[in-house]
Design an enzyme around this catalytic site. Sequence first.
Site, PDB file in Angstrom:
ATOM      1  N   GLY A   1      -5.327  -0.917  -3.315  1.00 56.00           N
ATOM      2  CA  GLY A   1      -4.018  -0.303  -3.105  1.00 56.00           C
ATOM      3  C   GLY A   1      -3.515   0.488  -4.305  1.00 56.00           C
TER       4      GLY A   1
ATOM      5  CE1 TYR B   1      -4.128  -1.614   0.311  1.00 54.78           C
ATOM      6  CE2 TYR B   1      -3.449  -2.450   2.450  1.00 54.78           C
ATOM      7  CZ  TYR B   1      -4.352  -2.426   1.402  1.00 54.78           C
ATOM      8  OH  TYR B   1      -5.480  -3.204   1.450  1.00 54.78           O
TER       9      TYR B   1
ATOM     10  CB  SER C   1      -2.961  -3.811  -6.612  1.00 54.34           C
ATOM     11  OG  SER C   1      -4.305  -4.224  -6.489  1.00 54.34           O
ATOM     12  CG  ASP C   2      -2.708  -5.059   0.062  1.00 55.40           C
ATOM     13  OD1 ASP C   2      -3.765  -5.728   0.057  1.00 55.40           O
ATOM     14  OD2 ASP C   2      -2.018  -4.901   1.091  1.00 55.40           O
ATOM     15  CD1 TRP C   3      -9.152  -7.359  -1.652  1.00 55.47           C
ATOM     16  CD2 TRP C   3      -7.055  -7.795  -2.251  1.00 55.47           C
ATOM     17  NE1 TRP C   3      -9.123  -8.603  -2.240  1.00 55.47           N
ATOM     18  CE2 TRP C   3      -7.858  -8.898  -2.618  1.00 55.47           C
ATOM     19  CE3 TRP C   3      -5.687  -7.853  -2.571  1.00 55.47           C
ATOM     20  CZ2 TRP C   3      -7.350 -10.040  -3.262  1.00 55.47           C
ATOM     21  CZ3 TRP C   3      -5.174  -8.984  -3.195  1.00 55.47           C
ATOM     22  CH2 TRP C   3      -6.004 -10.050  -3.535  1.00 55.47           C
TER      23      TRP C   3
END
Length: 733
Positions: free
Chosen positions: A230, A195, A226-228
């Site tokens: 993010g 993030y 990607s992170d959620w």
Amino acid sequence: MTEDAAVRRLVEALTLEEAARLVSGTTDPTGRATGYLAGVDRLEVPPLCLVDGPLGVRIPGESATAFPAPIALAATFDAELAREHGVALGRETRAAGADALLAPGTNLIRVPQGGRNFEYFAEDPVLSAATAASVVEGIESADVIATPKHYVANSQETNRATVSAEVDERALRELYLPSFRAAVAAGAGSVMSAYNRVNGTRMSDHRRLLTDVLKDEWGFDGYVVSDWYGTEGAVDAAAAGLDVEMPGVPMTSEGEESGNGDDEADDPIPPEIARGMPDQETCEPFDEALPAAVRDGSLPRERLDDMAARVLRTMDRAGVLDGDRSEPDVDTDANRRTAVEVATRGSVLLKNDDALPLSTDADVALVGPAVDEAVLGGGGSSETTPETSTTPREGLVARADGNVTVAPGHPPVEGISMFDFLGDGEGSAGPVDTDDTTDPVDTGDTTDPVDAADEGSAVDVDAAIAAAEAADVAVVVVRDTTTEALDRDGLGLPGRQDELIEAVAAAADRTVVAIAASGPVELPWRDAVDAVLFNWYPGQVHGDALAALLYGDVDPGGRLPVTFAPASAYPTADRRRFPGVDGRVSHDEGVFVGYRWFDARDLEPTYPFGHGRSYAEFEYRDAALDVATGGDAGGAAVTVTVENVADRDGREVVQTYVRPPRVAGVERPVREFAGAESVAVAAGETETVTIRLDELAFSRYDPEEGWTVDPGEYVVEVGRSSRDARIELTVER
Ligand code: NOJ
């Protein structure tokens, strides 16, 4: 057809919209997966299901083995066990019908109170890298895609979605990147971007770290997810090297997010949690933005094709594309045994003044707020729900021949979870005011000190003290509480657990403290107690592992993967370094993180990196260093004989550290961990171990020259911790 040709053909057949959809997260129609790629029906590309880890397989509403926290795994210093643990995770993922596990978490532990430290491995890059690589190999061996996360420098939860880690190239190369590099070299099919920003650039947009370093330099040919929530926009991220965007669907007005089973959040999100949450408003779904970007020339079609090829290639390697994969093969009992092995071999005996192991017929007072719960982990995306678990009470009662009198003396310390604030749909308890747990409540209810294991014992401190007085030994089981999205507020045990321990220690003949916690805690009472056993978060086998350790059925095999000291002694006590000022977190301690800091400043930690006692006793001899085995790569091998001079079997973790020569104008750590071997040694026996040190053990990263070995004499310490060298060897480079 070769693997590549098959993938190439598919990519050529994709329309622009299909390619963009292939790399865009969407909702799992079954509602189970945390992340979902729908595939392309027309071309018979199946969907891809991603589920969370790393403590176990998380599918809301379903159960899985709740393994000990990864930091416990690292504490075993055992790559082989880490691989086994990875195999178990991989097989459970397959059996759950998922394709990718969002694990391991392999951020370096920089901030001792970091809210997700339990999900990570170590403050040292060599230990972190070795553990990560083995876990990845294990997961991938089950035809499951491993996803090391969060790339990179995601060292804190406070403001994690916005802060910029201001970190120089040397520290990145020497500390923060190695475990990702090792995970990729071990075959990870996917990497999750973090993030945070690094030096001002959001990691999902970080071309240099995603494309130049990860892909071009390390040869990573899987996909970066990607992170959620993010991401911030789509086109820049795709152009920079992000391949898959997750979750791709907005949270609904009910607070529901793809596959997470989230329910309506009925309570406002407290600001300290909100500060750890990403802002989904900045995200732009890839499938909406990328086709237009290709059409208007702002994103080359080749890049989109490369993104699709990376997903397809990774699916193909795991056998997802053609269904040619190993049968799901889960042996729940075997996985439970692996969990016990990790929990016992990862537990660290910090102190022992002849109080442990307990004799089987001792009368035990079992005290503390955690006696009636298996401490499964911290809150957040790693929460795993086991089918069964054993509490400390159950474990001790089953093992003891003497009386076990239970008198908690402190109300339960509720675990906190960010889902309590977001709404989880799993019957979570709602926001927990941690202040509620701070008062030992005197219910006036007394517990009969000789009544073994009575149900529903009171939280009466006097009863705990009375039980401690009457017993041969008091065992106090305490815990901390952490969650994703929130850092711990200092390193103290929550509530009045310290006071309880002091009161019990004053009353009991002997006092043993067993701690279930996420990372370093302060132990202000440690001189007043006889033994301290640190179990991290032991997961569903808490009670079994604790009993086996306390009664000496197994030797505590863990050594500290992080330095224990008061919060004020770490470099991150400076608020510029944690939690940062004006959105920036200075890493100007450079490579002096963890024990490197304590060594350089000549500070005495409470317990040093690598520390941990055994019930046996070991002597080291006949150490030798062989540089020839390192070959051209410049490594070396250390061989040493370890004798168990005690009359009981034990397990030793033989550690090596390299002390580099002084070079004018270059600051280097006093010593750096270089490798270890965990070895079982029977009473009176000897074992010879060989530890291979790779070239990096002698190198430093020079921003101009790259990896550099300074000529001179290197001392290789062989010993029991970073502060307990038993033999020194030297080598010229
Ligand atoms: C956010 C977390 O940072 C990450 O570790 C996790 O895998 C995703 N959410 C999905 O739950």
